[in-house]
Design an enzyme around this catalytic site. Structure first.
Site, short mmCIF file in Angstrom:
data_model
loop_
_atom_site.label_atom_id
_atom_site.label_comp_id
_atom_site.label_asym_id
_atom_site.label_seq_id
_atom_site.Cartn_x
_atom_site.Cartn_y
_atom_site.Cartn_z
N ARG A 88 0.83 -1.19 0.00
CA ARG A 88 0.00 0.00 0.00
C ARG A 88 0.87 1.25 0.00
O ARG A 88 1.88 1.30 0.70
CB ARG A 88 -0.92 0.04 1.24
CG ARG A 88 -2.07 -0.94 1.22
CD ARG A 88 -3.13 -0.53 0.20
NE ARG A 88 -4.27 -1.46 0.19
CZ ARG A 88 -4.36 -2.52 -0.58
NH1 ARG A 88 -3.36 -2.84 -1.40
NH2 ARG A 88 -5.44 -3.28 -0.55
N GLU A 142 -3.65 7.21 -5.94
CA GLU A 142 -3.71 6.46 -7.18
C GLU A 142 -5.06 6.65 -7.87
O GLU A 142 -6.09 6.45 -7.22
CB GLU A 142 -3.49 4.96 -6.89
CG GLU A 142 -2.14 4.65 -6.28
CD GLU A 142 -2.02 3.21 -5.80
OE1 GLU A 142 -0.90 2.78 -5.52
OE2 GLU A 142 -3.06 2.51 -5.70
N HIS A 145 0.70 -0.15 -9.88
CA HIS A 145 -0.20 -0.97 -9.06
C HIS A 145 -0.73 -2.17 -9.85
O HIS A 145 -1.95 -2.39 -9.93
CB HIS A 145 -1.36 -0.13 -8.51
CG HIS A 145 -1.92 -0.70 -7.23
ND1 HIS A 145 -2.37 0.07 -6.19
CD2 HIS A 145 -2.11 -2.00 -6.83
CE1 HIS A 145 -2.81 -0.71 -5.22
NE2 HIS A 145 -2.67 -1.97 -5.58
#
Length: 316
Positions: free
Chosen positions: A233, A262, A283
């Protein structure tokens, strides 16, 4: 009871999502901006979300909502206490990325330890073509065998990462930190793990206890030859501190798959790094085709189990 199922972020899943096997109506949206959440969920009894934020204020406007199915493991964007108070079940996804995330970790580790980015750049610049011998020795290449991997987070993904590390002949240390709850593995004090690790990989959730878990003081405790890997994270690592650590040579390099915001529409200091010892991916560590389908199937399994009165994977 007939349920109304609303999917708010269909484009966040590149997999086949089957329709639930119970009586229901169904709405689906590719993505949902914050100002459309309440309107789209007003008649929903079941909401399928990914990164949509569900605050107490929003939940108060959704009296029909009975279940939130998250198409992810993390649930820090949902007010869990408010869901409990309102009798809203919240279920997340478990153990779907036990192969894809550890594999991505080692893609980053190997690229950094063997300086693949730096060597690729030199080839593009013609350095190999101009060499007086058959190879280049311009960057260090380090083997993994015999080195130490520190892991923060002893869940399924952390365990999967450890298994690969041991396959490379690495010594593995699991770090004890404030949010550690499971005791199935032997835990080592975080300071010791920071000091002894050649590679430190993060696999813990983002909570108030783990926010900025790694700052400049923690980075100073690491070996100057160490790598920091974050596929968990954004927010676990203070990003400004990481830039400082790389600039000052406090660590040898870093590989990140996550940022604090994000998508990073407002910029981020890590986006501006142009150096061979830092790799940033968008990601995608979790997003193998196989893992995405497992996630999509479990997502609907969670909803069907709740409707059948046998809930699974609840976080409420």
């Amino acid at each position: 009871m007939s349920h109304h199922v609303v999917v708010l972020e269909r484009d966040s899943l590149k997999a086949r999502v089957r329709r639930p096997r119970f009586e229901h109506t169904y709405e689906e949206y590719a993505h949902t901006p914050p100002d459309q959440i309440v309107a789209r969920l007003r008649f929903a009894t079941v909401a399928i979300i990914n990164k949509v934020q569900l605050s107490n204020e929003i939940l108060a406007q959704l009296p029909k909502l009975k279940m939130v199915a998250i198409s992810a493991t993390g649930y820090n964007g949902i007010d869990i206490a408010a869901c409990r108070n309102r009798g809203i079940a919240v279920a997340n996804i478990r153990n779907y990325a036990i192969h894809t995330v550890p594999e991505h970790v080692f893609a980053l580790v190997l690229a950094l330890r063997r300086n693949l980015v730096a060597y690729r750049y030199e080839i593009e610049q013609g350095a190999w073509q101009k060499s007086e011998q058959f190879c280049l020795f311009t960057h260090h290449i380090s083997e993994l065998s015999g080195s130490t991997m520190g892991i923060i987070g002893e869940g399924a993904i952390g365990q999967g990462t450890a298994a690969i590390a041991r396959g490379f002949g690495m010594r593995v240390l699991f770090a004890y930190h404030d949010s550690s709850k499971k005791k199935e593995v032997r835990l080592t004090p975080l300071d010791q793990v920071m000091a002894e690790s050649d590679v430190l990989s993060l696999h813990c959730p983002l909570t108030p206890a783990t926010q900025n878990l790694i700052g400049i003081e923690e980075l100073r405790k690491m070996k100057r030859s160490a790598l920091l890997i974050n596929t968990a994270r954004g927010g676990l690592v203070n990003e400004a501190a990481l830039v400082q650590a790389l600039d000052e040579g406090l660590i040898a390099g870093a590989g990140f798959d996550v940022l604090t915001e994000e998508p990073p529409v407002n910029g981020n200091p890590l986006l501006d790094l142009r150096r061979p010892n830092f790799i940033l991916t968008p990601h995608v560590a979790w997003a193998s085709d196989q893992a995405m389908q497992v996630l999509a199937d479990q997502l609907i399994d969670n909803i069907e189990a709740w409707v059948a009165g046998k809930p699974q994977n609840l976080v409420t």
